[in-house]
Design an enzyme around this catalytic site. Structure first.
Site, PDB file in Angstrom:
ATOM      1  N   GLU A 226       0.891  -1.172   0.000  1.00 25.19           N
ATOM      2  CA  GLU A 226       0.000   0.000   0.000  1.00 25.19           C
ATOM      3  C   GLU A 226       0.925   1.216   0.000  1.00 25.19           C
ATOM      4  O   GLU A 226       1.496   1.558   1.035  1.00 25.19           O
ATOM      5  CB  GLU A 226      -0.869   0.012   1.265  1.00 25.19           C
ATOM      6  CG  GLU A 226      -1.700  -1.226   1.470  1.00 25.19           C
ATOM      7  CD  GLU A 226      -2.998  -1.188   0.700  1.00 25.19           C
ATOM      8  OE1 GLU A 226      -3.417  -0.090   0.281  1.00 25.19           O
ATOM      9  OE2 GLU A 226      -3.591  -2.256   0.507  1.00 25.19           O
ATOM     10  N   CYS A 260      -2.213   9.100   2.407  1.00 23.52           N
ATOM     11  CA  CYS A 260      -1.851   8.502   1.117  1.00 23.52           C
ATOM     12  C   CYS A 260      -2.808   8.990   0.038  1.00 23.52           C
ATOM     13  O   CYS A 260      -2.427   9.123  -1.118  1.00 23.52           O
ATOM     14  CB  CYS A 260      -1.859   6.992   1.208  1.00 23.52           C
ATOM     15  SG  CYS A 260      -3.379   6.331   1.872  1.00 23.52           S
TER      16      CYS A 260
HETATM   17  P1  NAD Z   1       8.306   4.588   4.788  1.00 24.76           P
HETATM   18  O1  NAD Z   1       8.378   3.859   3.501  1.00 24.76           O
HETATM   19  O2  NAD Z   1       9.393   5.503   5.168  1.00 24.76           O
HETATM   20  O3  NAD Z   1       8.175   3.545   6.004  1.00 24.76           O
HETATM   21  C1  NAD Z   1       7.124   2.613   6.091  1.00 24.76           C
HETATM   22  C2  NAD Z   1       7.522   1.493   7.031  1.00 24.76           C
HETATM   23  O4  NAD Z   1       8.579   0.739   6.436  1.00 24.76           O
HETATM   24  C3  NAD Z   1       8.054   1.954   8.375  1.00 24.76           C
HETATM   25  O5  NAD Z   1       7.579   1.082   9.377  1.00 24.76           O
HETATM   26  C4  NAD Z   1       9.565   1.828   8.205  1.00 24.76           C
HETATM   27  O6  NAD Z   1      10.253   1.640   9.420  1.00 24.76           O
HETATM   28  C5  NAD Z   1       9.648   0.599   7.339  1.00 24.76           C
HETATM   29  N1  NAD Z   1      10.870   0.459   6.537  1.00 24.76           N
HETATM   30  C6  NAD Z   1      11.751   1.408   6.132  1.00 24.76           C
HETATM   31  N2  NAD Z   1      12.732   0.861   5.362  1.00 24.76           N
HETATM   32  C7  NAD Z   1      12.435  -0.464   5.271  1.00 24.76           C
HETATM   33  C8  NAD Z   1      13.049  -1.556   4.590  1.00 24.76           C
HETATM   34  N3  NAD Z   1      14.153  -1.404   3.861  1.00 24.76           N
HETATM   35  N4  NAD Z   1      12.474  -2.775   4.698  1.00 24.76           N
HETATM   36  C9  NAD Z   1      11.341  -2.964   5.395  1.00 24.76           C
HETATM   37  N5  NAD Z   1      10.716  -1.955   6.074  1.00 24.76           N
HETATM   38  C10 NAD Z   1      11.259  -0.729   6.008  1.00 24.76           C
HETATM   39  O7  NAD Z   1       6.902   5.349   4.772  1.00 24.76           O
HETATM   40  P2  NAD Z   1       6.251   6.271   5.901  1.00 24.76           P
HETATM   41  O8  NAD Z   1       6.940   7.581   5.950  1.00 24.76           O
HETATM   42  O9  NAD Z   1       6.094   5.513   7.178  1.00 24.76           O
HETATM   43  O10 NAD Z   1       4.773   6.463   5.335  1.00 24.76           O
HETATM   44  C11 NAD Z   1       4.449   7.411   4.380  1.00 24.76           C
HETATM   45  C12 NAD Z   1       4.191   6.751   3.061  1.00 24.76           C
HETATM   46  O11 NAD Z   1       3.216   5.743   3.199  1.00 24.76           O
HETATM   47  C13 NAD Z   1       3.627   7.712   2.038  1.00 24.76           C
HETATM   48  O12 NAD Z   1       4.234   7.455   0.790  1.00 24.76           O
HETATM   49  C14 NAD Z   1       2.152   7.347   2.010  1.00 24.76           C
HETATM   50  O13 NAD Z   1       1.495   7.703   0.809  1.00 24.76           O
HETATM   51  C15 NAD Z   1       2.199   5.886   2.222  1.00 24.76           C
HETATM   52  N6  NAD Z   1       0.926   5.367   2.721  1.00 24.76           N
HETATM   53  C16 NAD Z   1       0.142   4.614   1.884  1.00 24.76           C
HETATM   54  C17 NAD Z   1      -1.092   4.141   2.319  1.00 24.76           C
HETATM   55  C18 NAD Z   1      -1.971   3.322   1.417  1.00 24.76           C
HETATM   56  O14 NAD Z   1      -2.927   2.738   1.928  1.00 24.76           O
HETATM   57  N7  NAD Z   1      -1.732   3.264   0.120  1.00 24.76           N
HETATM   58  C19 NAD Z   1      -1.523   4.436   3.617  1.00 24.76           C
HETATM   59  C20 NAD Z   1      -0.701   5.203   4.435  1.00 24.76           C
HETATM   60  C21 NAD Z   1       0.523   5.658   3.981  1.00 24.76           C
END
Ligand code: NAD
Length: 455
Positions: A226, A260
């Site tokens: 997502e 998002c």
């Molecule tokens: P992010 O990608 O920085 O982090 C998301 C999660 O992944 C965190 O828990 C982080 O610790 C973890 N993570 C980071 N690097 C990783 C790796 N290499 N392997 C596995 N896990 C890892 O995103 P964020 O800042 O937490 O969230 C914002 C983003 O999420 C925005 O792009 C937003 O649009 C998206 N989002 C999408 C939805 C949806 O339903 N489509 C919903 C909410 C947020």
């Protein structure tokens, strides 16, 4: 790991990050516990999740305050997020039985053909911070209800909320081993997805989603991503301009644009351009920025702190450098914490990052368009495909336009909206798979095909 209050920069708490041995142990215990949970009657699993709902209702105010404190979400919006968890729980409870029911699809010549739905096993749930309750619940509720065990990694920017979610799930009666929590940043997420799990459900940015997909690819795991969006709105020339401007501004700036499905770019028919821009800027100038605990606050601080501010600075500088103008905002707010003034840019085009790359903050670009066709072409001019909205008086016009837009959700006269009954799914760089809706429950089971011939 330090938990920081983004409204002040103060340290709220130190939390120990999970190391590789603890992450491995969590996955092993989840695997050992999962068969018994799957064998627990559905009614008993539902009872635990119903109790979880009751606990969310009972503790709603302290839970909302934790969310406001560590994520900086204005308290009124934090309460709304908690309230929004309830219909999701109700939907999953109402539908899970139907999704799990065996299906006899053939019975002839002594041969029965039956489909059975089995849980996947252990689901790794790597979560985001912006709606930590929603994005976690969309995964762990259907996963648990369908008989899976879950290893949950809350975002490092919503750790306290994540730990509280785990407490509530356990208090509700889900065995501790069936819902494990590991805590920390990206490296902890990376270690979790390397473990022996059966599915990875990730919510976060496209860049991280690609890394997760690469990490799990050799194991051919069930993968749900997502990811982000660059969600467009097109405002037609026949709308009530004031009402549309207020609604679209809310879609862009609610939760400081950190959704998002936040509105990320706006195209306006040039017949109403001047009036729309004036009403839009008026609305945005009226937003109260400040302390998330103040009931009047509409725009709080940015949860990702310096990284978010630097990203917004860069998008504004890039746009202004290419000829855009800021009608309001355009800079950080001079106060402690991590605040960015709600910003409206015009004279923007698709050479600018602000019109192509996810912003995820209180910044929006508006552009006039001469025709419906031009609007659709611009709406499709991005690698993302999460949601798209059309504001128009006529439903047929809106439906025709939205049919031509490559996005998982289509909104007519609404935006920035999620429903438990509808699939939540992104196309292109917005992700893979489905949460919510019956499809989003079925995502946590796999079919077994029974071919049964009597002796
Ligand atoms: P992010 O990608 O920085 O982090 C998301 C999660 O992944 C965190 O828990 C982080 O610790 C973890 N993570 C980071 N690097 C990783 C790796 N290499 N392997 C596995 N896990 C890892 O995103 P964020 O800042 O937490 O969230 C914002 C983003 O999420 C925005 O792009 C937003 O649009 C998206 N989002 C999408 C939805 C949806 O339903 N489509 C919903 C909410 C947020």
């Amino acid at each position: 790991m330090r938990v920081i209050n983004p409204a002040t920069g103060d340290v709220l708490r130190d939390v120990a990050e999970s190391g590789r041995p603890a992450i491995a142990a969590a996955c092993r215990s989840a695997r050992a516990a999962q068969p018994a949970w799957a064998a627990t009657p559905l009614a008993a699993r539902c009872k635990a999740i119903r109790r979880f709902r009751a606990l969310v209702v009972e503790r709603a105010e302290p839970l909302a305050r934790t969310l406001a404190l560590e994520v900086g979400k204005p308290i009124a919006q934090a309460r709304r997020e908690l309230a929004g968890v309830l219909p999701r729980v109700e939907f999953f409870l109402a539908e899970v039985g139907g999704v799990l029911a065996d299906e006899v699809v053939g019975a002839a010549d002594g041969l029965e053909e039956r489909i059975e739905r089995e849980p996947l096993g252990v689901v790794a749930n790597v979560s985001a911070w912006n709606y930590p309750w929603f994005v976690a619940a969309n995964v762990f509720l259907p996963a648990l209800l369908t008989g899976n065990a879950v290893v949950y990694k809350p975002s490092e920017f919503a750790t306290l909320t994540g730990l509280t979610i785990a407490e509530l799930v356990h208090e509700a009666g889900v065995p501790a081993d069936c819902f494990q929590t590991v805590v920390g940043g990206g490296d902890v997420g990376a270690m979790l997805v390397e473990e022996r799990v059966d599915a990875v459900c990730f919510t976060g940015s496209h860049a991280t989603g690609v890394k997760v997909a690469a990490a799990v690819a050799p194991r051919l795991l069930r993968l749900q991503l997502e990811l982000g969006g660059k969600d467009p709105v097109y405002v037609c020339d026949d709308v009530d301009v004031g009402a549309a401007a207020a609604a679209v501004a809310d879609g862009a700036f609610y939760n400081a644009g950190q959704s998002c499905c936040a509105v990320e770019r706006i195209y306006v028919h040039d017949r109403i351009w001047d009036r729309f821009v004036a009403a839009f800027v008026d609305t945005v100038r009226g937003y109260v920025i400040g302390d998330p605990f103040d009931e009047q606050t509409y725009i709080g601080p940015l949860a990702r702190r310096d990284a978010a501010l630097a990203h917004l600075d860069a998008q504004v500088a890039d746009a202004l450098g290419r000829g855009a103008r800021a009608l309001t905002g355009g800079r950080r707010v001079a106060r402690p914490g991590f605040f960015f003034a709600p910003t409206v840019l015009v004279d923007v085009d698709h050479t600018m990052a602000v019109m192509r790359e996810e912003t995820f903050g209180p910044l929006i670009g508006l552009a006039p368009v001469a025709s419906d066709d031009a609007a659709v072409a611009l709406m499709n001019d991005t690698a993302y495909g999460l949601t798209a909205a059309v504001y128009a008086n006529e439903r047929r016009r809106a439906e025709r336009l939205l049919a031509g837009v490559n996005a998982g959700s289509a909104y007519w006269n609404c935006c920035d909206r999620v429903s438990p009954r509808l699939p939540w799914t992104g196309r292109g760089d917005s992700g893979l798979g489905v949460t919510l809706s019956r499809d989003g429950i079925a995502a946590f089971v796999r079919p077994k095909a029974w071919h049964l011939r009597g002796a």
